[in-house]
Motif scaffolding. Sequence first.
Motif, PDB file in Angstrom:
ATOM      1  N   LYS A 107      18.223 -15.191   6.169  1.00  0.00           N
ATOM      2  CA  LYS A 107      17.473 -14.364   7.106  1.00  0.00           C
ATOM      3  C   LYS A 107      15.995 -14.719   7.068  1.00  0.00           C
ATOM      4  O   LYS A 107      15.443 -15.087   6.025  1.00  0.00           O
ATOM      5  N   ILE A 108      15.360 -14.599   8.206  1.00  0.00           N
ATOM      6  CA  ILE A 108      13.907 -14.764   8.270  1.00  0.00           C
ATOM      7  C   ILE A 108      13.272 -13.562   7.583  1.00  0.00           C
ATOM      8  O   ILE A 108      13.660 -12.416   7.854  1.00  0.00           O
ATOM      9  N   PRO A 109      12.315 -13.766   6.683  1.00  0.00           N
ATOM     10  CA  PRO A 109      11.692 -12.629   5.987  1.00  0.00           C
ATOM     11  C   PRO A 109      11.134 -11.587   6.954  1.00  0.00           C
ATOM     12  O   PRO A 109      10.561 -11.927   7.993  1.00  0.00           O
ATOM     13  N   THR A 110      11.324 -10.339   6.596  1.00  0.00           N
ATOM     14  CA  THR A 110      10.820  -9.213   7.379  1.00  0.00           C
ATOM     15  C   THR A 110       9.837  -8.416   6.531  1.00  0.00           C
ATOM     16  O   THR A 110      10.055  -8.214   5.338  1.00  0.00           O
ATOM     17  N   PHE A 111       8.758  -7.956   7.151  1.00  0.00           N
ATOM     18  CA  PHE A 111       7.737  -7.164   6.471  1.00  0.00           C
ATOM     19  C   PHE A 111       7.982  -5.681   6.739  1.00  0.00           C
ATOM     20  O   PHE A 111       8.221  -5.284   7.892  1.00  0.00           O
ATOM     21  N   TYR A 112       7.908  -4.876   5.688  1.00  0.00           N
ATOM     22  CA  TYR A 112       8.093  -3.423   5.806  1.00  0.00           C
ATOM     23  C   TYR A 112       6.888  -2.723   5.178  1.00  0.00           C
ATOM     24  O   TYR A 112       6.538  -2.991   4.023  1.00  0.00           O
ATOM     25  N   PHE A 113       6.271  -1.823   5.933  1.00  0.00           N
ATOM     26  CA  PHE A 113       5.106  -1.104   5.419  1.00  0.00           C
ATOM     27  C   PHE A 113       5.244   0.387   5.702  1.00  0.00           C
ATOM     28  O   PHE A 113       5.562   0.797   6.811  1.00  0.00           O
ATOM     29  N   ASN A 114       4.992   1.201   4.659  1.00  0.00           N
ATOM     30  CA  ASN A 114       5.157   2.650   4.810  1.00  0.00           C
ATOM     31  C   ASN A 114       3.863   3.428   4.660  1.00  0.00           C
ATOM     32  O   ASN A 114       3.886   4.660   4.541  1.00  0.00           O
ATOM     33  N   GLY A 115       2.733   2.721   4.657  1.00  0.00           N
ATOM     34  CA  GLY A 115       1.460   3.418   4.484  1.00  0.00           C
ATOM     35  C   GLY A 115       0.882   3.200   3.103  1.00  0.00           C
ATOM     36  O   GLY A 115      -0.310   3.420   2.889  1.00  0.00           O
ATOM     37  N   LYS A 116       1.712   2.748   2.155  1.00  0.00           N
ATOM     38  CA  LYS A 116       1.236   2.513   0.789  1.00  0.00           C
ATOM     39  C   LYS A 116       1.674   1.154   0.251  1.00  0.00           C
ATOM     40  O   LYS A 116       0.903   0.446  -0.375  1.00  0.00           O
ATOM     41  N   MET A 117       2.922   0.792   0.492  1.00  0.00           N
ATOM     42  CA  MET A 117       3.504  -0.410  -0.090  1.00  0.00           C
ATOM     43  C   MET A 117       4.001  -1.345   1.009  1.00  0.00           C
ATOM     44  O   MET A 117       4.642  -0.906   1.970  1.00  0.00           O
ATOM     45  N   LEU A 118       3.675  -2.632   0.862  1.00  0.00           N
ATOM     46  CA  LEU A 118       4.158  -3.654   1.781  1.00  0.00           C
ATOM     47  C   LEU A 118       5.284  -4.414   1.085  1.00  0.00           C
ATOM     48  O   LEU A 118       5.083  -5.006   0.019  1.00  0.00           O
ATOM     49  N   THR A 127      13.234  -9.155  -3.009  1.00  0.00           N
ATOM     50  CA  THR A 127      12.179  -8.518  -2.219  1.00  0.00           C
ATOM     51  C   THR A 127      10.874  -8.505  -3.002  1.00  0.00           C
ATOM     52  O   THR A 127      10.844  -8.166  -4.181  1.00  0.00           O
ATOM     53  N   LYS A 128       9.784  -8.889  -2.341  1.00  0.00           N
ATOM     54  CA  LYS A 128       8.459  -8.860  -2.965  1.00  0.00           C
ATOM     55  C   LYS A 128       7.719  -7.607  -2.496  1.00  0.00           C
ATOM     56  O   LYS A 128       7.802  -7.219  -1.332  1.00  0.00           O
ATOM     57  N   LYS A 129       6.945  -7.004  -3.418  1.00  0.00           N
ATOM     58  CA  LYS A 129       6.253  -5.758  -3.121  1.00  0.00           C
ATOM     59  C   LYS A 129       4.760  -5.916  -3.400  1.00  0.00           C
ATOM     60  O   LYS A 129       4.370  -6.459  -4.433  1.00  0.00           O
ATOM     61  N   TYR A 130       3.926  -5.409  -2.469  1.00  0.00           N
ATOM     62  CA  TYR A 130       2.481  -5.518  -2.606  1.00  0.00           C
ATOM     63  C   TYR A 130       1.846  -4.165  -2.249  1.00  0.00           C
ATOM     64  O   TYR A 130       2.126  -3.584  -1.200  1.00  0.00           O
ATOM     65  N   ALA A 131       0.965  -3.705  -3.142  1.00  0.00           N
ATOM     66  CA  ALA A 131       0.306  -2.414  -2.914  1.00  0.00           C
ATOM     67  C   ALA A 131      -0.891  -2.602  -1.983  1.00  0.00           C
ATOM     68  O   ALA A 131      -1.703  -3.509  -2.172  1.00  0.00           O
ATOM     69  N   LEU A 132      -0.964  -1.743  -0.977  1.00  0.00           N
ATOM     70  CA  LEU A 132      -2.117  -1.721  -0.079  1.00  0.00           C
ATOM     71  C   LEU A 132      -2.872  -0.420  -0.282  1.00  0.00           C
ATOM     72  O   LEU A 132      -2.355   0.552  -0.839  1.00  0.00           O
ATOM     73  N   LYS A 133      -4.097  -0.391   0.198  1.00  0.00           N
ATOM     74  CA  LYS A 133      -4.843   0.864   0.173  1.00  0.00           C
ATOM     75  C   LYS A 133      -4.191   1.831   1.146  1.00  0.00           C
ATOM     76  O   LYS A 133      -3.646   1.431   2.167  1.00  0.00           O
ATOM     77  N   ASN A 134      -4.222   3.118   0.799  1.00  0.00           N
ATOM     78  CA  ASN A 134      -3.608   4.123   1.663  1.00  0.00           C
ATOM     79  C   ASN A 134      -4.166   4.013   3.074  1.00  0.00           C
ATOM     80  O   ASN A 134      -5.385   3.921   3.269  1.00  0.00           O
ATOM     81  N   LEU A 135      -3.278   4.027   4.025  1.00  0.00           N
ATOM     82  CA  LEU A 135      -3.681   3.875   5.422  1.00  0.00           C
ATOM     83  C   LEU A 135      -4.182   5.204   5.960  1.00  0.00           C
ATOM     84  O   LEU A 135      -3.480   6.219   5.914  1.00  0.00           O
ATOM     85  N   ASN A 196      -5.943  -4.644  -4.583  1.00  0.00           N
ATOM     86  CA  ASN A 196      -6.806  -5.353  -5.526  1.00  0.00           C
ATOM     87  C   ASN A 196      -6.692  -6.860  -5.311  1.00  0.00           C
ATOM     88  O   ASN A 196      -5.808  -7.333  -4.591  1.00  0.00           O
ATOM     89  N   ASP A 197      -7.587  -7.600  -5.950  1.00  0.00           N
ATOM     90  CA  ASP A 197      -7.641  -9.059  -5.761  1.00  0.00           C
ATOM     91  C   ASP A 197      -6.395  -9.757  -6.293  1.00  0.00           C
ATOM     92  O   ASP A 197      -5.930 -10.745  -5.710  1.00  0.00           O
ATOM     93  N   ASP A 198      -5.843  -9.261  -7.394  1.00  0.00           N
ATOM     94  CA  ASP A 198      -4.656  -9.884  -7.973  1.00  0.00           C
ATOM     95  C   ASP A 198      -3.470  -9.792  -7.019  1.00  0.00           C
ATOM     96  O   ASP A 198      -2.745 -10.763  -6.812  1.00  0.00           O
ATOM     97  N   THR A 199      -3.289  -8.620  -6.422  1.00  0.00           N
ATOM     98  CA  THR A 199      -2.218  -8.431  -5.437  1.00  0.00           C
ATOM     99  C   THR A 199      -2.428  -9.344  -4.234  1.00  0.00           C
ATOM    100  O   THR A 199      -1.486  -9.957  -3.720  1.00  0.00           O
ATOM    101  N   LEU A 200      -3.673  -9.458  -3.802  1.00  0.00           N
ATOM    102  CA  LEU A 200      -3.995 -10.301  -2.648  1.00  0.00           C
ATOM    103  C   LEU A 200      -3.667 -11.770  -2.921  1.00  0.00           C
ATOM    104  O   LEU A 200      -3.085 -12.457  -2.076  1.00  0.00           O
TER     105      LEU A 200
END
Length: 473
Positions: A107-118, A127-135, A196-200
């Motif tokens: 499958k082609i990778p799909t991005f899922y975002f819920n306001g906190k986690m990508l 599945t890879k998980k990346y923390a974003l700043k709260n939207l 954070n920079d490490d997540t980026l």
Amino acid sequence: MSNKENTREYSKDTLRIQIVDFKDNPIEDAEVILLAMGQREGQKIALPDKTNSQGETLFNIQEHIKNINRFEITINRPDYYSYPINRNRKICRSYEYGHLCVESFAKIPTFYFNGKMLNISQCPNPTKKYALKNLLNQDSNNQTQKEYYIQLQENSIHFKIYKDENLTQESEYVLYLDSNQTTTQSKENKNLHFDNDDTLKKFEKEIESIVKMNEKKGNIQSIHKFIIDYDVPLVFLNKDTGRVNITDLPYSRISQEVLTNKLESNKLYIVKSWFNGQVVEIDDVRPISLQTMDIINRKDMSRNPLIYKALDKLIKDYKVYKDNFPQDYYVEFGRYMVESGINEKKTTTYGDILTTLNKCCRLITKSKIFGDVEHKNGGIAIFHLYENYVPKYNGDENGLDKVSHFLFSALISFSNGVGVANIASVGNEIADWVKQKLGEDSTGFDISDIKANNAGISYGVELQIRTLKGLFQ
């Protein structure tokens, strides 16, 4: 000369192709394009029929070109790469007369975002998980559109999120490749920044890997689905009707473990009947297929009639017991299955009873003795309804396993005698105890299993006596 497989005749020039995913699940409704090669020339050949429910389609080489001797398989199917996981050329003569040619696609990778986690779902990889700043300004209740699109490019400072696959309509979302929220956040723009920079850095490295994969596997434009505040489809049982249905729950009510498992496996999960919490945990669900749902919902009536009788028995008894089935209900249920099978017979010889016991054992569970064909071919529907009706809580010993103990013991007792059945009963529990001591996955020595075995042994003796006396007549 021809090859007869699945009751169908295939000529020498017939190629039988099956398209599957990385777990060998069939991919339905895929357009198949062959990159065909011969001595002097090659050509693309689009097969006239899309893949069926088994992921299969047929191709007659003779209708197109006589000198094809090898080919590659590609597909055109939303969400899947065009080129297979392991790209290689197939030799035509290896698949003459309809011999099955299987090819796997990712499958082609799909991005899922819920306001906190990508989350990036990229089966067969985890599945890879990346923390974003709260939207900010995120109101999921007013979120009408959930499916967007993103185009990946290396060395970008941000990715725009689009409303359409053709990238003609920009949305209010922008994914910035930074961890400093310096961009002004307005009500119209919903800017996404990494925590954070490490997540980026990890994300940027992952993007490079995906872009390279896109180039190799046929997603040249690097366009991916970007799902925002997505709902997760889960299956629930309506106990009064005995039917199952799919209900979407918001991301916030799904644990990360369930979500990760679902994204990686693309499976449906049925929620266990005793769940009453706010967040669905991994212990609250078990996998279920659409085919099994069709059997439960009676959309598929082609399976063993005993399956439907067993399902109806559970639905009827729920009206009597509600959520308080007796702890020895497995005796009532096991006897019912066997008696129903016997009543289907025109005669009630020893062989008829033995066949019925065998059939019930095969339907109720998969085993080393009988395999899993009958269980997978519909019997698993009994498992799902029984486990959602009878046990009262997670870990309750009144599950379908006790029916299995009852039926197998009845079979051994009927066919080999009480002595052999007793040895098998205790021996099996000792083996489980040894496995547990060795650290293997086992329940150990279980007295309740012995009790179920003893009930089955007694029933086997009863069947012997009734057979000898001709009481079934």
